[in-house]
Design a protein around this motif. Structure first.
Motif, PDB file in Angstrom:
ATOM      1  N   ARG A 149     -88.608 -29.800  33.810  1.00  0.00           N
ATOM      2  CA  ARG A 149     -88.022 -31.056  32.068  1.00  0.00           C
ATOM      3  C   ARG A 149     -88.162 -32.294  32.370  1.00  0.00           C
ATOM      4  O   ARG A 149     -88.445 -32.967  33.267  1.00  0.00           O
ATOM      5  CB  ARG A 149     -86.964 -30.114  31.916  1.00  0.00           C
ATOM      6  N   ILE A 150     -88.267 -32.657  30.845  1.00  0.00           N
ATOM      7  CA  ILE A 150     -88.122 -34.147  30.811  1.00  0.00           C
ATOM      8  C   ILE A 150     -87.139 -34.173  29.449  1.00  0.00           C
ATOM      9  O   ILE A 150     -87.747 -33.476  28.304  1.00  0.00           O
ATOM     10  CB  ILE A 150     -89.912 -34.942  30.574  1.00  0.00           C
ATOM     11  N   GLU A 151     -86.174 -35.780  30.206  1.00  0.00           N
ATOM     12  CA  GLU A 151     -85.535 -35.587  28.379  1.00  0.00           C
ATOM     13  C   GLU A 151     -86.003 -36.814  28.566  1.00  0.00           C
ATOM     14  O   GLU A 151     -85.430 -38.080  29.646  1.00  0.00           O
ATOM     15  CB  GLU A 151     -84.232 -35.222  28.950  1.00  0.00           C
ATOM     16  N   ILE A 152     -85.913 -37.236  26.823  1.00  0.00           N
ATOM     17  CA  ILE A 152     -85.604 -39.144  26.596  1.00  0.00           C
ATOM     18  C   ILE A 152     -83.282 -39.176  26.873  1.00  0.00           C
ATOM     19  O   ILE A 152     -83.208 -38.596  26.244  1.00  0.00           O
ATOM     20  CB  ILE A 152     -85.449 -39.110  24.762  1.00  0.00           C
ATOM     21  N   LYS A 153     -83.684 -40.578  27.730  1.00  0.00           N
ATOM     22  CA  LYS A 153     -82.166 -40.127  27.838  1.00  0.00           C
ATOM     23  C   LYS A 153     -82.030 -41.584  26.399  1.00  0.00           C
ATOM     24  O   LYS A 153     -80.191 -41.504  26.642  1.00  0.00           O
ATOM     25  CB  LYS A 153     -81.592 -41.196  29.323  1.00  0.00           C
ATOM     26  N   ASP A 154     -82.702 -42.462  26.393  1.00  0.00           N
ATOM     27  CA  ASP A 154     -81.725 -43.218  25.660  1.00  0.00           C
ATOM     28  C   ASP A 154     -82.809 -43.994  24.707  1.00  0.00           C
ATOM     29  O   ASP A 154     -83.660 -44.706  25.356  1.00  0.00           O
ATOM     30  CB  ASP A 154     -80.735 -44.250  25.933  1.00  0.00           C
ATOM     31  N   LEU A 155     -82.770 -44.306  23.904  1.00  0.00           N
ATOM     32  CA  LEU A 155     -83.569 -44.873  22.408  1.00  0.00           C
ATOM     33  C   LEU A 155     -82.604 -46.014  22.376  1.00  0.00           C
ATOM     34  O   LEU A 155     -82.200 -45.909  21.555  1.00  0.00           O
ATOM     35  CB  LEU A 155     -83.904 -43.515  20.941  1.00  0.00           C
ATOM     36  N   THR A 156     -83.349 -47.048  22.452  1.00  0.00           N
ATOM     37  CA  THR A 156     -82.976 -48.631  21.476  1.00  0.00           C
ATOM     38  C   THR A 156     -83.505 -49.081  20.510  1.00  0.00           C
ATOM     39  O   THR A 156     -85.046 -49.850  21.057  1.00  0.00           O
ATOM     40  CB  THR A 156     -82.433 -49.340  22.438  1.00  0.00           C
ATOM     41  N   PRO A 157     -83.662 -48.875  19.008  1.00  0.00           N
ATOM     42  CA  PRO A 157     -84.451 -49.594  18.212  1.00  0.00           C
ATOM     43  C   PRO A 157     -84.132 -51.293  18.510  1.00  0.00           C
ATOM     44  O   PRO A 157     -83.032 -51.469  18.518  1.00  0.00           O
ATOM     45  CB  PRO A 157     -83.917 -48.968  17.255  1.00  0.00           C
ATOM     46  N   PRO A 158     -85.220 -51.971  17.373  1.00  0.00           N
ATOM     47  CA  PRO A 158     -84.053 -53.304  17.163  1.00  0.00           C
ATOM     48  C   PRO A 158     -83.568 -54.008  16.621  1.00  0.00           C
ATOM     49  O   PRO A 158     -82.533 -51.942  15.881  1.00  0.00           O
ATOM     50  CB  PRO A 158     -85.541 -54.504  16.809  1.00  0.00           C
ATOM     51  N   VAL A 159     -82.584 -54.907  16.378  1.00  0.00           N
ATOM     52  CA  VAL A 159     -81.794 -55.288  15.940  1.00  0.00           C
ATOM     53  C   VAL A 159     -81.209 -54.780  14.532  1.00  0.00           C
ATOM     54  O   VAL A 159     -80.367 -54.532  13.738  1.00  0.00           O
ATOM     55  CB  VAL A 159     -80.950 -56.342  16.697  1.00  0.00           C
ATOM     56  N   ASP A 160     -82.321 -55.825  13.894  1.00  0.00           N
ATOM     57  CA  ASP A 160     -82.744 -55.653  12.566  1.00  0.00           C
ATOM     58  C   ASP A 160     -82.671 -54.419  11.997  1.00  0.00           C
ATOM     59  O   ASP A 160     -82.875 -54.324  11.462  1.00  0.00           O
ATOM     60  CB  ASP A 160     -84.115 -56.592  11.968  1.00  0.00           C
ATOM     61  N   ILE A 161     -83.673 -53.411  12.447  1.00  0.00           N
ATOM     62  CA  ILE A 161     -83.778 -51.793  12.821  1.00  0.00           C
ATOM     63  C   ILE A 161     -82.687 -51.703  12.469  1.00  0.00           C
ATOM     64  O   ILE A 161     -82.366 -50.400  11.431  1.00  0.00           O
ATOM     65  CB  ILE A 161     -84.032 -51.373  13.432  1.00  0.00           C
ATOM     66  N   THR A 162     -81.632 -51.379  12.721  1.00  0.00           N
ATOM     67  CA  THR A 162     -79.890 -51.044  13.378  1.00  0.00           C
ATOM     68  C   THR A 162     -79.578 -50.903  12.127  1.00  0.00           C
ATOM     69  O   THR A 162     -78.317 -50.312  11.393  1.00  0.00           O
ATOM     70  CB  THR A 162     -79.580 -51.338  14.814  1.00  0.00           C
ATOM     71  N   ASN A 163     -79.274 -52.464  11.845  1.00  0.00           N
ATOM     72  CA  ASN A 163     -79.492 -53.006  10.884  1.00  0.00           C
ATOM     73  C   ASN A 163     -79.485 -52.292   9.506  1.00  0.00           C
ATOM     74  O   ASN A 163     -78.460 -51.769   8.528  1.00  0.00           O
ATOM     75  CB  ASN A 163     -78.834 -54.204  10.293  1.00  0.00           C
ATOM     76  N   ALA A 164     -80.757 -52.611   9.386  1.00  0.00           N
ATOM     77  CA  ALA A 164     -81.168 -51.549   8.334  1.00  0.00           C
ATOM     78  C   ALA A 164     -80.914 -50.405   8.519  1.00  0.00           C
ATOM     79  O   ALA A 164     -81.079 -49.738   7.376  1.00  0.00           O
ATOM     80  CB  ALA A 164     -82.539 -51.865   8.396  1.00  0.00           C
ATOM     81  N   MET A 165     -81.571 -49.234   9.451  1.00  0.00           N
ATOM     82  CA  MET A 165     -80.345 -48.060   9.097  1.00  0.00           C
ATOM     83  C   MET A 165     -79.113 -47.423   9.223  1.00  0.00           C
ATOM     84  O   MET A 165     -78.486 -47.182   8.292  1.00  0.00           O
ATOM     85  CB  MET A 165     -80.823 -48.197  10.690  1.00  0.00           C
ATOM     86  N   ALA A 166     -78.311 -48.942   9.523  1.00  0.00           N
ATOM     87  CA  ALA A 166     -77.072 -48.641   8.976  1.00  0.00           C
ATOM     88  C   ALA A 166     -76.298 -48.762   7.479  1.00  0.00           C
ATOM     89  O   ALA A 166     -76.365 -48.428   6.990  1.00  0.00           O
ATOM     90  CB  ALA A 166     -75.468 -49.568   9.982  1.00  0.00           C
ATOM     91  N   ARG A 167     -77.334 -49.876   6.926  1.00  0.00           N
ATOM     92  CA  ARG A 167     -77.115 -50.147   5.661  1.00  0.00           C
ATOM     93  C   ARG A 167     -77.354 -48.531   4.808  1.00  0.00           C
ATOM     94  O   ARG A 167     -76.827 -48.273   3.858  1.00  0.00           O
ATOM     95  CB  ARG A 167     -78.015 -51.032   4.811  1.00  0.00           C
ATOM     96  N   GLN A 168     -78.999 -48.088   5.210  1.00  0.00           N
ATOM     97  CA  GLN A 168     -79.488 -46.741   4.817  1.00  0.00           C
ATOM     98  C   GLN A 168     -78.504 -45.847   4.773  1.00  0.00           C
ATOM     99  O   GLN A 168     -77.791 -45.198   3.176  1.00  0.00           O
ATOM    100  CB  GLN A 168     -80.751 -46.373   5.861  1.00  0.00           C
ATOM    101  N   MET A 169     -77.402 -45.454   5.701  1.00  0.00           N
ATOM    102  CA  MET A 169     -76.495 -44.438   6.564  1.00  0.00           C
ATOM    103  C   MET A 169     -75.759 -45.145   5.287  1.00  0.00           C
ATOM    104  O   MET A 169     -75.226 -43.748   4.314  1.00  0.00           O
ATOM    105  CB  MET A 169     -76.400 -44.618   7.313  1.00  0.00           C
ATOM    106  N   LYS A 170     -75.092 -46.248   5.035  1.00  0.00           N
ATOM    107  CA  LYS A 170     -74.194 -46.448   3.843  1.00  0.00           C
ATOM    108  C   LYS A 170     -74.251 -46.113   2.801  1.00  0.00           C
ATOM    109  O   LYS A 170     -73.494 -45.114   1.867  1.00  0.00           O
ATOM    110  CB  LYS A 170     -73.899 -47.338   3.843  1.00  0.00           C
ATOM    111  N   ALA A 171     -75.472 -46.751   1.983  1.00  0.00           N
ATOM    112  CA  ALA A 171     -76.150 -46.291   0.776  1.00  0.00           C
ATOM    113  C   ALA A 171     -76.465 -44.708   0.668  1.00  0.00           C
ATOM    114  O   ALA A 171     -75.537 -44.121  -0.308  1.00  0.00           O
ATOM    115  CB  ALA A 171     -77.886 -46.856   0.820  1.00  0.00           C
ATOM    116  N   GLU A 172     -76.711 -43.834   1.500  1.00  0.00           N
ATOM    117  CA  GLU A 172     -76.791 -42.976   1.083  1.00  0.00           C
ATOM    118  C   GLU A 172     -75.821 -41.944   1.553  1.00  0.00           C
ATOM    119  O   GLU A 172     -75.207 -40.758   0.512  1.00  0.00           O
ATOM    120  CB  GLU A 172     -77.282 -42.113   3.186  1.00  0.00           C
ATOM    121  N   ARG A 173     -74.469 -41.906   2.045  1.00  0.00           N
ATOM    122  CA  ARG A 173     -73.418 -41.653   2.311  1.00  0.00           C
ATOM    123  C   ARG A 173     -72.345 -41.795   0.417  1.00  0.00           C
ATOM    124  O   ARG A 173     -71.824 -41.257  -0.257  1.00  0.00           O
ATOM    125  CB  ARG A 173     -71.912 -42.301   3.161  1.00  0.00           C
ATOM    126  N   GLU A 174     -73.196 -43.339   0.158  1.00  0.00           N
ATOM    127  CA  GLU A 174     -72.413 -43.719  -0.865  1.00  0.00           C
ATOM    128  C   GLU A 174     -73.277 -42.400  -2.418  1.00  0.00           C
ATOM    129  O   GLU A 174     -72.308 -42.503  -3.356  1.00  0.00           O
ATOM    130  CB  GLU A 174     -72.487 -45.049  -1.653  1.00  0.00           C
TER     131      GLU A 174
END
Length: 327
Positions: A149-174
């Motif tokens: 087996r091979i498992e991806i343990k962690d994926l860390t995108p850049p900070v700006d990408i993380t912020n954009a994803m958070a805004r996208q998630m908020k917009a989707e929930r709204e």
């Protein structure tokens, strides 16, 4: 001699523990592999070459930065589960087996992740794992190693990408919240419309039933009036004058009542011949009683009208007298 005998004994007798395999070398050349248990070697000729761990092992792939297909920088690390299947191949075909597998995983991880977009990297970990497993298992097969087996343990995108994803998630929930509220308002409007419809239907049914009852009452009233008219007509046909006076007195009383109910009238003029009106009413009473007796004697099934009340004669007033009426 005793020390020499002990050293000779330990060099000849070898005990291999469970989960391990030892390679045997004769004058530096690989000859055989010792499996778990006790084995005897030729003294001064054969010796143990490599001690291989045959159990499943876990290797940690160091974290590294990888550029995706859409030029996004992500940090990725993984873990690899391997098992040695051929001790001789694993011992003599690669110098440092754990280091070699770790480097092989790192290079293939950069290749696989670099060929995918950031969204695919974040949401398709299973696809990355399967692709890495296929490539690395094929590469380690000559080394006598099976990659389980091979498992991806962690994926860390850049900070700006993380912020954009958070805004996208908020917009989707709204957006979902707005859709849910709209659906609720729609259902409420439908329920109100259904209620209004049912209320209108019930009101229409009520009006229909009331109209039916009113029509039935008017029909009964018309039948009673027709029976009364028929009785009076029979009396007129027999030559009874009181029957003719019945209609005249009825119209007279109705006209006098309308005059009394007039809101603009301050006074009401009472006729001087009020006694004549009273006498007419008494005559009508006698006429009704006579008609009832005739109906009973003939055995008719039609009901007779109730007897007219006896009205006492009022005292005579002077002609042209007036009686005040209170509004």
């Amino acid at each position: 001699m005793v020390v020499l005998a002990v050293v000779l004994l330990f060099s000849v007798i070898k005990i291999v523990p469970q989960g391990r395999e030892f390679t045997v070398e004769r004058f530096g050349k690989y000859t055989k592999t010792l499996t778990p248990g006790i084995s005897l070697l030729t003294p001064f000729v054969e010796r143990i070459g490599r001690r291989m761990n045959m159990m499943e092992q876990v290797l940690d792939v160091p974290q590294q930065e990888v550029i995706t297909k859409d030029n996004a920088m992500v940090k990725v690390d993984a873990i690899v589960f391997i098992q040695v299947m051929n001790a001789a191949a694993a011992a003599y075909r690669v110098e440092d087996l754990p280091y070699a597998i770790t480097q092989l995983c790192s290079t293939n991880l950069r290749t696989v992740v670099g060929s995918m977009d950031l969204d695919e990297v974040l949401f398709q970990r299973d696809n990355i794992n399967s692709r890495l497993l296929t490539v690395i298992d094929a590469a380690t097969e000559p080394w006598g190693v099976k990659v389980n087996r091979i498992e991806i343990k962690d994926l860390t995108p850049p900070v700006d990408i993380t912020n954009a994803m958070a805004r996208q998630m908020k917009a989707e929930r709204e957006r979902r919240a707005v859709i849910t509220e709209a659906e609720g308002e729609k259902q409420a409007a439908i329920a109100r419309a259904e209620g209004a419809k049912q209320a209108a239907i019930l009101q229409a049914e009520g009006r229909k039933e009331a109209a039916f009852r009113d029509a039935e009452a008017r029909e009964r009233e018309a039948e009673a009036e027709a029976r009364a008219t028929a009785m009076v007509s029979e009396a007129i046909a027999r030559g009874d004058v009181n029957a003719i006076n019945y209609f005249v007195a009825q119209k007279y009383v109705e006209a006098f009542a309308e005059l009394a109910r007039n809101p603009t009238a301050k006074t009401v003029i009472v006729p001087a011949e009020m006694s004549g009106l009273v006498g007419t009413i008494a005559g009508l009473g006698e006429l009704v009683g006579l008609a009832r007796d005739q109906q009973q004697s003939r055995g008719g099934d039609r009901p007779s009208p109730p007897p007219a009340p006896v009205v006492p004669r009022p005292p005579r007033r002077p002609a042209g007298g007036s009686v005040p009426v209170t509004e």
